[in-house]
Structure formats: C-alpha cells, structure tokens
Design a protein around this motif. Structure first.
Motif, PDB file in Angstrom:
ATOM      1  N   GLU A   1       0.792  -1.262  -0.047  1.00 19.48           N
ATOM      2  CA  GLU A   1      -0.036  -0.089   0.018  1.00 19.48           C
ATOM      3  C   GLU A   1       0.749   1.144  -0.079  1.00 19.48           C
ATOM      4  O   GLU A   1       1.735   1.287   0.783  1.00 19.48           O
ATOM      5  CB  GLU A   1      -0.690  -0.101   1.274  1.00 19.48           C
ATOM      6  N   HIS A   2       0.396   2.174  -0.835  1.00 17.71           N
ATOM      7  CA  HIS A   2       1.430   3.437  -0.884  1.00 17.71           C
ATOM      8  C   HIS A   2       0.415   4.613  -0.187  1.00 17.71           C
ATOM      9  O   HIS A   2      -0.708   4.784  -0.572  1.00 17.71           O
ATOM     10  CB  HIS A   2       1.390   3.848  -2.346  1.00 17.71           C
ATOM     11  N   PRO A   3       1.000   5.214   0.616  1.00 18.34           N
ATOM     12  CA  PRO A   3       0.210   6.515   1.352  1.00 18.34           C
ATOM     13  C   PRO A   3      -0.163   7.321   0.400  1.00 18.34           C
ATOM     14  O   PRO A   3       0.643   8.176  -0.218  1.00 18.34           O
ATOM     15  CB  PRO A   3       1.187   6.843   2.441  1.00 18.34           C
ATOM     16  N   TRP A   4      -1.526   7.736   0.417  1.00 15.51           N
ATOM     17  CA  TRP A   4      -1.723   8.563  -0.685  1.00 15.51           C
ATOM     18  C   TRP A   4      -3.330   9.128  -0.272  1.00 15.51           C
ATOM     19  O   TRP A   4      -4.252   8.422   0.019  1.00 15.51           O
ATOM     20  CB  TRP A   4      -2.004   7.716  -2.073  1.00 15.51           C
ATOM     21  N   SER A   5      -3.411  10.506  -0.889  1.00 15.09           N
ATOM     22  CA  SER A   5      -4.752  10.939  -0.720  1.00 15.09           C
ATOM     23  C   SER A   5      -5.622  11.399  -1.647  1.00 15.09           C
ATOM     24  O   SER A   5      -6.928  11.715  -1.872  1.00 15.09           O
ATOM     25  CB  SER A   5      -4.408  12.423   0.026  1.00 15.09           C
ATOM     26  N   GLY A   6      -5.075  11.122  -3.101  1.00 21.09           N
ATOM     27  CA  GLY A   6      -5.720  11.286  -4.209  1.00 21.09           C
ATOM     28  C   GLY A   6      -5.512  12.796  -4.377  1.00 21.09           C
ATOM     29  O   GLY A   6      -6.641  13.211  -5.505  1.00 21.09           O
ATOM     30  N   ILE A   7      -5.036  13.750  -3.727  1.00 21.83           N
ATOM     31  CA  ILE A   7      -5.257  15.062  -3.932  1.00 21.83           C
ATOM     32  C   ILE A   7      -3.961  15.728  -4.267  1.00 21.83           C
ATOM     33  O   ILE A   7      -2.770  15.314  -3.627  1.00 21.83           O
ATOM     34  CB  ILE A   7      -5.854  15.932  -2.778  1.00 21.83           C
ATOM     35  N   PHE A   8      -3.521  16.504  -5.132  1.00 17.52           N
ATOM     36  CA  PHE A   8      -2.315  17.123  -5.655  1.00 17.52           C
ATOM     37  C   PHE A   8      -2.442  18.640  -5.978  1.00 17.52           C
ATOM     38  O   PHE A   8      -3.418  19.187  -5.968  1.00 17.52           O
ATOM     39  CB  PHE A   8      -2.037  16.529  -7.131  1.00 17.52           C
TER      40      PHE A   8
END
Length: 611
Positions: free
Chosen positions: A391-398
C-alpha cells in the motif's frame, strides 16, 4: 460508544518491517500482511479549555481597512471535542483492524466474524487540559497501570477465539497455515499476535482570530441590505501518539503531527453586528472541519510506517493486469496506488507501481470461496507473479502548478485589436475523484480547480464614449479554471487524458489618463469552454509532469470602463475570438484534503464498520 476508553487495544498479527524484508529475501515464501487490532483513546487531549482571541473588523466599502476591535473569550466543550474525535476515528481505525473497546467493566474485541466480550475491572481514562508532554505522560501512566496488567489475558482469549473461528470457517489451522504462507515459524507468529498498539490524539492551542466582514448590497426592490460574516481562522497543530506494548509495558512508538498549510475558516452570517455572544457558535462551527481535515492527514501519515501498511503477493499477473487478495476489508479504495516490491539478489527493490481499479470483496465474514480479489493495472514499471504489492500512502489530492498560453484576441466591431492573447501562471488542486469518493464510476476521473495570473498581449483598444481610439495598451489578467478529465495509462509512466475546463478571465487594460483626472481602465470578462487533450508522465504516484493542447471556445464577453474609483460603465462592440490553448502542468501530491475534506468518503463500513 461513549467515554473513558473507546479503545483499540490492538493485538497485531501484522509482520514488522524486519520480518517483511526477511520474507522477501526468502525465495520460498511470499509476504502477506495479516489483520491487526487497534485501540484508540476516546479522550481528545487539548492544551487550553478557555482562551481569548483577537477580533478584527472590516467594514463594507472599496477602500475599507481592517482593524482590531477587541478580544472574545471562548471555552472548548470537552464532550463536543470527544464526540468529534469519535466520529472521525474510522479514518485512523477502519475495518482493516480488529478493535478492543473498553467501557465500564467490559472489554470487547470486535472481529469481522465475532464479538468477544470479557468482564473486567477497568478504571476509565480521563483528561482535561494540559501540555502535549503532560498528555503523553498521563496516557502512558494510565496504559501501564490499567491496561498492561490485563492485556495478556484479553489478547490470549481473543487470539484463541479468532484461531477457532478461522479453523471452523476455513477448515485450516490458523497458526500452521500462517506459518506456511509467510515462512515465519508458528512460534514467532504467536509472539506477533501478542504485540499491541494504542492511538491517542492531541491538539495544540488554536492560536487563531475572529474576523467580522460587513457586506452591503441592493435587493430586487433597490433596498440596501447589510449583513455581517463572522469567521474563526486558525491552523492548529495535531498530534497522533502511537503507543506500543513491549516487554510487558507500553512505550511511545511514534508521534505523528499534522498542521494545515492554510487557516481553516468557517463563517456565520448575521443581519446585525455580532458580539461576544456569537463566539461559541463560531468556534463550534470551526472545529468539525479542522478536526476532520487533520485526522485524515494523520491517518495517511500513519501508513508511512510499514507496521500499518497492508501488503499482499501479486497474483494472476498478465501484462499490466495484476490481482491481490485484499480489498474492502482492508479499506482499499478505488484508484488506490501500490508499490511493487521484488527480491533481486537478496535485496528488496521497488520495481514499479499499480493502481487498483476494482476493489475486491474481501470481507472476512464471507466464506473464502465467496471473496473476490482486487484488480489493478500497472502504470509504472512492471510486475511478475512473485512480486509483492505494498500500500502506498496517498490522498488522491495534488497541488497543481501550470503555465499556459491562450492564442485568442479581442475584436472591436469585427476588427482584430491584437490584444488579449494570454500568458499566465496558475496554481490550484488536481483531484482523483475515484479515490476521494471511493466510487468505481469515477475511476481515473480527475477534477481540477485553479486560479491564474498573467499578462495579455498589447493591442489597439478603443473606448468610443471617451474618444479614445486605437490606443495601444496591454493587460493584466486574473482568472480561474474548473475542469474534469478522464485519464488512461499507457506504459512506463506515460498517460493520456481528455476533458474540458470552464475558463473565466478578467483582463484590465490601463488606457492612461487621456486628459482625464484619473487613469482610465478598460475591463473585459470572458467565459469560455476549453476542451483539451493531455499527455503526461508519472515519475511516481506522487509527482507527474504533463503538457496539453486545447481549444478555447468563447461563449460570452462583457466589457466596461471606469475612470479612477468611479463606478464602471458597460459598453458594447467587443468580442473575443476562440483560439488554441497550450501549456505545461506539474502536479505534486499532498496529504492535506483542505477545502475538499467534506468530499472525502469515510473508509468502507461494508465488512465491519469503523468505530
């Protein structure tokens, strides 16, 4: 669930970082993360119960100045803070964890298949206010005096029942099968089962200020209406303490912090000038957004610790297609990125990345034959059957930065002025809606919201009413873009996308004084639709560079002029041509959800729900 310890005393079968690496080095085994159970302290630690904040007032008017008009004293409602923490704990403690909840004299272990309740004497944890250091010390003192002596007994029972449950449902011996699956001896797995973690959350002083803004406008009947908007702006710092049960006592495993890059602001509108009496309501309106935004960020940063990531061997690998046997039970989301790990010459290396486009139904309450795999697609590097997905820590927001050029110019009475072609720099956000909404129908659908500043090309501009004819002038440009696009991955990090933006710009041409007492300003507002095609490259799931070409289709243009601070006067005769657009975009991942916090869907509750 209320009060004391709404807890997760977490017995973990999650393999630690050293064990993971050892597994990857062993060609005969493939690593797979297992469930862990977590405990969360329900008392929200904070520094001050009562405090004063400055109050600033800005009256209506073009040249109005903001000034401080005093201070308001407010207090934080302890019960309200605790309830907000409880509402948002599912982001930190979702259904990928088993939960151990303490309430009064009962301890309950919640698993996907069964709740195990045990009666035991438990003194409730209670904390009012104090420093971060004090909160940490009192939490440790409580854990080691009340929880540690009982933890072995509770976890032993929970482990035993979970073992029996899995043996009856899946007709296999839990420890022996896990030993075969991971390559870790059963005796080591048994030790891992009896390790524990606890979470608690603390908030520093708010250190914000109240802002009152007065607004005046005319209603449909021409009456002047006055309103007041009161907000509280602050950017408090939050701390997530992670405690580990080690050698029969709890120690501080890590401290994770979060502080929004911008002040969080929520306002209340009134028809009269507000007073101290409104302060409590304004604070109560401010806290839910601030707490939720920072809790989500803390949860994302927690996953940077390998102990709290999920991982699994890749299966059914076919070109870019991969599958893995984790899904909604582990709170995997649509478009969730994973890193691909491979054992090369005895060393673990990242060889690529994939994103899950279809989340599997991995609920442990289902029979094994009823569960489905998650399906993903490799977008960087490649995958093989023996690889492991982490799993890659990610928010989906850039955060999005871009430079753009629009070729279209203004026409005056069908004559090209040559003015108004734009060169601009922009800043904003770029959001993967599939991930944020956790909705497969929005998989790889991206939303962007940006503002931009720039200059317009010099042209020969005319204001017939003032006798200004073919005056050479260039413009200052301010505007925004709102758009959506659908992305398609190619290979080796490349992607293409197609979509459209709503584009709005205001161009202000400085026409000079021209014999008038003050500067003449020509202002033009243009609304357009900008379909575009984009090609880009992912350096990683967190950074990407792209270029685009589009067509700026102008829908409407409005024009006015003003002299100094006088009211603008509308004029006719100007239109803007449609034309080509092009630009470069750089996107950089952020783990703050900001103004999009309320869009962010909670972890799936389909299997076992959060707290």
């Amino acid at each position: 669930m209320k009060k004391g310890v709404l807890s997760v005393l977490l017995f973990t079968t999650l393999i630690n970082a050293e064990d993971k690496i050892a597994l990857l080095k062993n060609d005969q085994t493939i690593a797979h993360s297992n469930r862990q159970a977590v405990m969360g302290i329900a008392d929200f630690g904070h520094q001050e119960q009562s405090f004063s904040s400055a109050v600033f007032y800005t009256p209506a008017g073009k040249n109005a100045k903001t000034r401080q008009i005093g201070t308001w004293r407010v207090s934080l409602d302890k019960g309200y803070l605790d309830s907000l923490l409880e509402q948002n704990y599912p982001y930190i403690i979702p259904s990928r964890y088993d939960k151990l909840l303490f309430e009064k004299d009962m301890a309950t272990v919640i698993t996907p298949t069964k709740d195990i309740t045990k009666k035991m004497s438990m003194k409730p944890f209670s904390y009012t206010t104090g420093s971060k250091y004090d909160f940490n010390q009192k939490t440790l003192q409580y854990l080691n005096s009340e929880i540690a002596p009982k933890i072995q007994k509770v976890l032993a029972k929970a482990s035993d029942v979970r073992y029996k449950q899995m043996a009856s449902d899946e007709a296999e011996n839990f420890l022996k099968d896990r030993a075969k699956e991971t390559g870790v001896p059963a005796v080591i797995l048994e030790r891992l089962i009896n390790s524990s973690f606890v979470f608690s959350v603390y908030m520093d002083n708010l250190n914000g200020a109240f802002y009152i803004n007065q607004y005046r406008y005319k209603d449909a009947k021409g009456h002047i209406i006055t309103t007041y908007s009161t907000s509280y702006d602050a950017s408090p710092k939050f701390h997530l303490f992670v405690y580990e049960f080690k050698k029969n006592k709890f120690i501080l495993h890590s401290e994770i912090t979060s502080q929004a890059l911008h002040p969080t602001s929520r306002s209340i509108t009134t028809s009269t000038m507000p007073s101290q009496a409104i302060a409590q309501d304004v604070i109560k309106n401010f806290l839910p957004q601030a707490i939720k935004e920072n809790i989500i960020t803390l949860a994302l940063r927690l996953k940077k610790d390998d102990l709290f990531k999920v991982f699994a061997p890749l299966q059914n690998v076919d070109g870019s297609h991969v599958e893995l046997d984790i899904g909604n039970q582990e709170n995997i989301r649509v478009d969730h990125p994973f890193s691909i790990h491979r054992n090369i010459d005895g060393k673990e290396k990242i060889v690529g990345y994939f994103k899950v486009y279809q989340v599997g139904n991995s609920c442990l309450s289902l029979k094994k034959s009823q569960r489905t795999y998650s399906k993903g697609s490799v977008f960087i590097g490649g995958a093989e059957e023996a690889d492991v997905g982490y799993e890659h820590p990610w928010s989906g927001i850039f955060l999005q930065y871009y430079a753009k050029h629009l070729d279209s110019t203004f026409q005056y009475n069908d004559k090209d002025t040559k003015g108004g072609a734009i060169n601009a720099l922009g800043f904003g956000t770029h959001i993967d809606l599939g991930y944020v909404l956790d909705d497969i129908s929005f998989s790889e659908v991206w939303f962007n919201a940006n503002i931009f500043l720039g200059t317009g090309s010099e042209g020969t501009m005319t204001i017939q009413d003032l006798g200004i004819i073919d005056k050479k002038a260039s413009s200052f440009v301010l505007g925004f873009d709102l758009g959506m696009e659908k992305r398609y991955y190619l290979s080796h990090g490349l992607f293409v996308s197609g979509g459209s933006d709503i584009h709005y710009e205001i161009q202000n041409f400085d026409m000079g004084k021209n014999g008038y007492s003050d500067t003449v300003n020509l202002s033009m507002g243009t609304l357009s639709l900008e379909p575009k095609l984009k090609i880009g490259y992912n350096f990683s799931p967190d950074t990407e560079l792209s270029g685009f070409v589009g067509y700026d289709y102008v829908m409407t243009t409005s024009t006015s002029y003003s002299i100094g601070d006088n009211d603008p006067v509308d004029i006719d005769g100007y239109d803007k041509d449609s034309g080509l657009s092009m630009g470069l975009i750089f996107n950089m991942h952020t783990d703050f959800t900001g103004i999009f916090t309320n869009m962010y869907k909670k972890p799936s509750r389909k299997c076992n729900g959060g707290i």
